[in-house]
Design a protein around this motif. Structure first.
Motif, short mmCIF file in Angstrom:
data_model
loop_
_atom_site.label_atom_id
_atom_site.label_comp_id
_atom_site.label_asym_id
_atom_site.label_seq_id
_atom_site.Cartn_x
_atom_site.Cartn_y
_atom_site.Cartn_z
N VAL A 222 1.09 -1.51 0.41
CA VAL A 222 0.07 0.40 0.18
C VAL A 222 0.87 1.24 -0.25
O VAL A 222 0.55 1.65 0.08
CB VAL A 222 -0.70 -0.06 1.31
N GLY A 223 2.11 1.32 -0.14
CA GLY A 223 3.35 1.89 0.45
C GLY A 223 3.67 2.26 1.84
O GLY A 223 3.33 4.01 2.45
N PRO A 247 -3.96 9.32 -8.46
CA PRO A 247 -2.77 10.24 -8.30
C PRO A 247 -3.07 11.43 -7.21
O PRO A 247 -1.50 11.55 -6.84
CB PRO A 247 -2.84 10.81 -9.61
N ASP A 248 -4.03 11.27 -6.94
CA ASP A 248 -4.50 12.72 -5.83
C ASP A 248 -4.68 12.06 -4.33
O ASP A 248 -5.40 11.43 -4.40
CB ASP A 248 -5.73 13.12 -6.26
N ASP A 249 -4.10 12.84 -3.27
CA ASP A 249 -4.05 12.39 -2.26
C ASP A 249 -5.51 12.72 -1.32
O ASP A 249 -5.70 12.36 -0.32
CB ASP A 249 -3.02 13.94 -1.17
N GLU A 250 -7.13 13.53 -2.04
CA GLU A 250 -7.90 13.47 -1.94
C GLU A 250 -8.59 12.35 -1.38
O GLU A 250 -9.08 11.93 -0.14
CB GLU A 250 -8.34 14.64 -1.95
N LEU A 251 -8.51 11.43 -2.71
CA LEU A 251 -9.66 10.54 -2.89
C LEU A 251 -7.83 9.36 -2.56
O LEU A 251 -9.39 7.98 -1.63
CB LEU A 251 -9.34 9.71 -4.33
N ARG A 252 -6.98 9.10 -2.36
CA ARG A 252 -6.32 8.09 -2.12
C ARG A 252 -6.15 8.15 -0.39
O ARG A 252 -6.51 7.16 -0.05
CB ARG A 252 -4.94 8.26 -2.14
N VAL A 256 -6.90 4.28 0.25
CA VAL A 256 -5.98 3.82 0.72
C VAL A 256 -5.29 4.28 1.99
O VAL A 256 -4.80 5.36 1.66
CB VAL A 256 -4.83 3.21 0.11
N PRO A 257 -6.11 4.37 3.61
CA PRO A 257 -6.57 5.08 4.42
C PRO A 257 -5.32 5.42 5.37
O PRO A 257 -4.41 6.16 5.58
CB PRO A 257 -7.06 4.08 5.52
N ILE A 258 -3.87 4.29 4.73
CA ILE A 258 -2.41 4.23 5.26
C ILE A 258 -1.76 6.12 5.05
O ILE A 258 -1.00 6.86 4.82
CB ILE A 258 -1.51 3.41 4.95
N TRP A 262 1.51 8.70 4.47
CA TRP A 262 2.68 9.06 3.94
C TRP A 262 1.49 8.93 2.70
O TRP A 262 0.94 8.35 1.45
CB TRP A 262 3.01 7.90 3.54
N LYS A 263 2.07 10.30 1.68
CA LYS A 263 0.75 11.68 0.88
C LYS A 263 1.19 10.37 -0.92
O LYS A 263 2.64 9.57 -0.32
CB LYS A 263 1.53 12.72 0.70
N VAL A 264 0.84 10.31 -0.99
CA VAL A 264 1.52 10.12 -2.82
C VAL A 264 2.83 10.41 -3.25
O VAL A 264 3.70 9.46 -2.99
CB VAL A 264 0.47 10.99 -3.94
#
Ligand code: SAH
Length: 374
Positions: A222-223, A247-252, A256-258, A262-264
């Motif tokens: 998941v990163g 690719p965007d933090d808002e939806l991610r 992918v709640p983690i 750690w951001k994109v």
């Protein structure tokens, strides 16, 4: 004097988990020799055991003819105790996809999937029972984490798959297991040490491991940036796959709640460092979810993010989980997504949907089994 009623605090007994038996695949090669010596067995017997287990995929010491008969029972108990039993196998795609459901010593269920292609045979293995990452589109994520698997339990899935290949149980006759992907249940980076021991068991040449090249092993995450950074410090160039999904933090943050930790940008920078160190291109996993993450503007943003990176995009049509309101993207949206990415020169493939009818690769067989047991 007033009497204060006594308040009795009642705590639930902490759930007693019985640890899985120690297996010699939990240990490094020196540890296996030390174990032999501890048991009063000459150290070289550990190498013989390793050849049986990792090269010949034989985990039954009673059949190890080069081991003295009176030593076999002890080795069966202390080297290769039975860690899992097959509950059932289901096949699809004319037998070329086979999903095995395993019961561990404490009743916990995990699964592995074996897929044979014209040029390779791949096993998809679980690194945890359940998963704590809580991605809302993933069946495994919905059940939460039960426990980490041991290196012995993860390795046993690989050895069992190799045995199926040797035995010619897949169409086309005997073959060699060539690839291993950590894309079954669990987040491998959240069970780092057991996963690393397993990767060494898979990649070490005979007698210490199965001798499968590191390039043929894919670790999907998941990163967890801390894990990726640790992996950079190891000397094993496995293929890294990042489950990006948008690719965007808002939806991610939702998918992918983690991502709230750690951001994109941080995840991609860590993957870049890994690619620089190993010279290996990494993959971006992207489940295509209708009207959620499959818009043209997201493909454009992804293209811009990846165009100068050593990355490849693997689009996975969403495999809807039971009861989910989400479904796979429309074919025309998927095609447009691919087209836009390609205008940026980003290599992209659409993953085939092997084993859909047997709930391949998303923890659904184990989930179905639990439901029917309840
Ligand atoms: N925890 C790791 C590995 C396990 S899942 C990870 O997240 O990478 C392997 C891949 O399958 C991941 O990319 C995951 O996001 C994806 N996946 C999970 N559920 C899915 C579903 N319902 N449809 C399509 N892909 C799914």
């Amino acid at each position: 004097m007033s009497t204060v009623p006594e308040i009795k605090l009642v705590f639930d007994e902490p759930k007693q988990r019985v640890k899985p038996p120690r297996h010699f695949a939990d240990l490094d090669p020196q540890g296996r020799k030390d174990l032999a010596v501890e048991l009063g067995i000459p150290a070289f017997r550990a190498n013989q055991a390793a050849v049986h287990f990792f090269t010949h995929h034989n985990d039954d010491p009673e059949t190890w003819s080069d081991i003295p008969k009176d030593m076999r029972a002890l080795m069966a108990e202390k080297f290769t105790p039975k860690l899992m039993t097959l509950v059932r196998s289901v096949t699809a795609d004319g037998g070329r996809t086979r999903k095995d459901l395993w019961k561990l010593h404490d009743g916990v269920l995990v699964e592995s999937v074996l897929m044979s292609y014209s040029d390779r045979t791949t096993v998809c293995i679980s690194s945890q029972a359940g998963c704590g990452m809580d991605c809302p589109f993933c069946a495994t994520g919905q059940g939460g984490l039960t426990r980490n698997l041991t290196a012995g339990e993860i390795t046993a899935q690989v050895v069992a798959a190799a045995r199926v290949c040797d035995a010619g149980e897949l169409p086309g006759g005997p073959t060699r297991l060539s690839n291993v992907v950590f894309m079954g249940m669990g987040e491998p980076m959240a069970n780092y040490n057991a996963v690393m021991r397993t990767i060494r068991n898979i990649t070490a040449p005979q007698p210490d491991g199965l001798g499968i090249g590191a390039r043929s092993v894919t670790l999907s995450t998941v990163g967890l940036v801390s894990g990726i950074e640790k992996l950079i410090g190891e000397d094993i160039p496995v293929t890294l796959a990042i489950s990006l999904h948008t690719p965007d933090d808002e939806l991610r943050d939702t998918l992918v709640p983690i991502n709230s930790r750690w951001k994109v940008k941080e995840v991609l920078e860590a993957a870049d460092k890994y690619a620089d160190k190993t010279g290996r291109r990494y993959s971006i996993e992207y489940a295509m979810i209708k009207d959620i993450n499959d818009q043209a503007w997201r493909s454009d943003l992804l293209g811009r993010l990846l165009k100068n990176r050593n990355a490849h995009v693997n689009l996975i049509p969403l495999n809807p989980t039971p009861g989910s309101k989400w479904t796979a993207s429309r074919p025309e949206d998927e095609a447009e997504f691919v087209r836009i990415l390609e205008t940026y020169g980003v290599p992209v493939t659409v993953r085939d949907t092997r084993g859909r009818e047997i709930d391949g690769a998303c923890g659904q067989l184990a989930a179905a089994e639990v439901t029917s047991e309840v």
